[in-house]
Design an enzyme around this catalytic site. Structure first.
Site, short mmCIF file in Angstrom:
data_model
loop_
_atom_site.label_atom_id
_atom_site.label_comp_id
_atom_site.label_asym_id
_atom_site.label_seq_id
_atom_site.Cartn_x
_atom_site.Cartn_y
_atom_site.Cartn_z
N LYS A 17 6.33 -2.10 -68.37
CA LYS A 17 6.91 -2.83 -68.79
C LYS A 17 6.10 -4.52 -68.76
CE LYS A 17 10.53 -1.91 -70.76
NZ LYS A 17 10.93 -1.15 -69.15
N ARG A 92 17.96 -2.66 -76.36
CA ARG A 92 17.79 -1.11 -75.52
C ARG A 92 18.75 -0.42 -76.00
NH1 ARG A 92 17.10 -1.58 -69.70
NH2 ARG A 92 17.39 -4.54 -69.11
N ARG A 131 8.96 1.91 -53.11
CA ARG A 131 8.75 0.03 -52.65
C ARG A 131 9.44 -0.05 -52.03
NH1 ARG A 131 10.18 -2.68 -59.22
NH2 ARG A 131 12.20 -1.55 -58.63
N ARG A 164 15.40 -1.06 -51.06
CA ARG A 164 16.84 -1.03 -51.97
C ARG A 164 17.35 0.04 -52.56
NH1 ARG A 164 14.44 -5.22 -56.34
NH2 ARG A 164 14.44 -3.86 -57.27
N ARG A 175 19.26 6.04 -63.22
CA ARG A 175 19.06 5.51 -64.66
C ARG A 175 17.56 5.77 -65.35
NH1 ARG A 175 15.62 0.83 -61.50
NH2 ARG A 175 15.25 -0.10 -62.90
#
Length: 221
Positions: A17, A92, A131, A164, A175
């Site tokens: 996004k 949200r 990542r 992370r 999530r």
């Protein structure tokens, strides 16, 4: 008062996004509004809302809806939003969407459209779990799509790369579950209002951009 593109981007974490929001910002000369960005700015500038938000952030609590909504309302009044806005990460929840409707109504405005970026869960996990972040300079890379020249070492500064906590597979799954429970119902909310367009978010950035532009063609003039 904003007169151009007035668009909301929906989609799970890792859907891309933010990238598409920046491209739309350039295309329509609109402002990009990320709740994370405006929250950090308000806290850094120690505005009244920023100081209120900091009280929650500092104790690890979620910033309440009313604070977020008021931050967005203030941001929409700024000069760079005169030509429209791209909302990334807000609303949200259904209550936030209803609050946004009320804000825009007071401004004499309404949304042009809502784009929901669709990406399969396995693709999102591959994107996010791969990542790596440099401990020294903060640069990002990806073990599959943008691998470092030397494993575990940052190409930019030679610092150590690490994963992370929020990029670990189990965290990503949590999530995504939160997204499905809280944010996905927004698709139904906006579909009922004739504003929703669903976009395939898998592929090259330019391919996705073309789909986004095509979907907005009959919504933003």
């Amino acid at each position: 008062m904003a007169t151009g593109a007035r668009v909301v981007l929906l989609g799970p974490p890792g859907a891309g996004k933010g990238t598409q929001a920046k491209l739309l910002q350039e295309q329509f000369a609109a402002c990009q509004i990320s709740t994370g960005d405006i929250l950090r700015r308000a806290v850094a500038q120690k505005t009244p809302l920023g100081q209120e938000a900091a009280q929650y952030i500092n104790r690890g609590a979620l910033v309440p809806d009313d604070v977020i909504v008021n931050l967005v309302a203030e941001r929409l009044k700024e000069k760079d939003c005169d030509q429209g806005f791209i909302l990334d990460g807000f609303p949200r929840t259904i209550p936030q969407a209803e609050s946004l409707d009320a804000i825009l109504k007071r401004m004499g405005l309404s949304l042009n459209g809502v784009l929901s970026v669709q990406v399969p869960q396995e693709v999102i996990i591959e994107r996010l779990a791969g990542r790596r972040t440099c401990k020294t300079c903060g640069a990002l890379c990806h073990v599959v799509f943008d691998p470092p020249k030397k494993a575990g070492i940052c190409d930019r500064c030679g610092g150590e790369l690490f994963q992370r906590d929020d990029d670990r597979e189990e965290t990503i799954a949590n999530r995504l579950k939160v997204y499905e429970n809280q944010t996905a119902p927004l698709a139904h909310y906006y579909r009922e209002r004739g504003l929703l367009r669903e976009i395939d978010g898998v592929g090259a950035i330019d391919e996705i951009r073309a789909r986004v532009s095509g979907a907005l063609g009959d919504l933003v003039t």
